[in-house]
Design a protein around this motif. Sequence first.
Motif, PDB file in Angstrom:
ATOM      1  N   LEU B 239       0.837  -1.213   0.000  1.00 19.50           N
ATOM      2  CA  LEU B 239       0.000   0.000   0.000  1.00 19.50           C
ATOM      3  C   LEU B 239       0.868   1.257   0.000  1.00 19.50           C
ATOM      4  N   ALA B 242       2.455   1.483  -3.411  1.00 18.19           N
ATOM      5  CA  ALA B 242       1.476   1.908  -4.426  1.00 18.19           C
ATOM      6  C   ALA B 242       1.287   3.419  -4.362  1.00 18.19           C
ATOM      7  N   ALA B 243       1.167   3.950  -3.127  1.00 22.19           N
ATOM      8  CA  ALA B 243       0.994   5.401  -2.972  1.00 22.19           C
ATOM      9  C   ALA B 243       2.221   6.139  -3.497  1.00 22.19           C
ATOM     10  N   THR B 246       2.504   5.810  -7.378  1.00 16.73           N
ATOM     11  CA  THR B 246       1.428   6.527  -8.052  1.00 16.73           C
ATOM     12  C   THR B 246       1.681   8.031  -7.976  1.00 16.73           C
ATOM     13  N   TYR B 247       2.139   8.490  -6.813  1.00 16.46           N
ATOM     14  CA  TYR B 247       2.429   9.919  -6.655  1.00 16.46           C
ATOM     15  C   TYR B 247       3.544  10.347  -7.615  1.00 16.46           C
TER      16      TYR B 247
END
Lengths: 96, 350
Positions: B239, B242-243, B246-247
């Motif tokens: 998680l 992923a953050a 993605t950022y």
Amino acid sequence: MKRIKLALFSLLLALTVPGFALAAGGGGAPIVLVADTRKLDGIMAWWANLYNESHLYFTILTVVLIPTIGVCFGIIADIIMHWIGLDLKSRDLAEH
Amino acid sequence: MDWLYILMPIAGVKIFWPGLVILGVGVGIIGGFFGMGGAWMVTPGLNILGFPMAFAIGTDIAHMAGKSLISTLRHGKFGNVDYKLGVIMIVGTVGGFEVGAQMVMWLERMGSVEAVVRYIYLALLFLIAWMVFHDVNKRRQKEKAARAAGKEVDALATGIEWHKTLHKIKIPPMVNLEVAGIYCSAWLPIGVSFFTGWLAGILGIGGGLIRMPALIYLLGCPTHVAVGTDLFEVMISGLYGAASYTYKGRTELVAAIIMLCGASLGAQVGCVATKYIKGYGIRIAFGLAVVGCAVSIAMKLLGANVKELRVAMDVGSTWLVLGLVSGLSLYIFIKMVQGAKAELAAKKTA
């Protein structure tokens, strides 16, 4: 003695690839930082526009969507397996 | 056949979407069964399907977070997750990962990051493979010796017992990990997770490949608990990853969702299969996966170094990874179906 031989053999295998390491970088493909929205419509266009406008909002959407989808599929699979008749709450201890 | 291809809005590439589903199912089964994210299978797989490498990594991490969540929930219901151990280990994992990442920066300044990382990766894979098969061999020897003495070896006995020595460390605070059945110094799981986190940080991987055997051989977790607890750690790190990716703009959300559809089904199969395959079966299959992974990396490196062999090695390593994923998934799936059938038949006769 046998154990030491096996360890040395494993280490030698790793070391018999000298120089290969240098070639591991790879070329790498060009990275697109701005999504081309001209060919898109509907939800795809909305997604791509959101990405272009703010990576932060796109990140929040991703972090919310991924676990939500995961939980939904988990619940569906639970229902199906329970319907088949599998015991999903216990297991036999097979080893330490 | 145009309908089989979908335009990825962020990466701007057309992708064969059934390939994403197949890859998702495969890595879901294997990940749910072994307790790992499976980046070593998915990242090259996505790259082969046409994603630029940075998007392949970001997309893999995003789908991994969702898949690990499903697997953790399932393993949690089986009682395979030691949440207390998982939380303690996060402390060490995060610290170790940061130190590893800083070391990569330092190695980069020295100009030797590529070589060091590849050597550590290969040495580590061979070491893990050796450890697994040495353990299996020792356990067989114990069984043989017990049979010769007319006895039966304890069903819960293991081959390698390094954890017994490590459990003798009595530095306070001591912790009682009920699910794993371990009473040890809290510094042991923190130290082990720091070490595995450091390696993961240097290698740039999630860490399941290292953490799963470390939980078994250094902490003394039962295989099933090691699988479940590791998935809990993968979920949290996934998680965060992923953050982060993605950022940085490197996640293709559409592909991650398509893969998640396949992976969520596969993950359930993989998790349920751990109910029917004994702990040593999991260890042997894991060892085979590690050997295949190491050989495919060596083949890639050989191809990159020797021009004449480049095409053959690239094709060979791709087939090896795909064959390994398919073969292992099929084996786990068949065992799961057989186990489920036997369980249902037993229920009927009872």
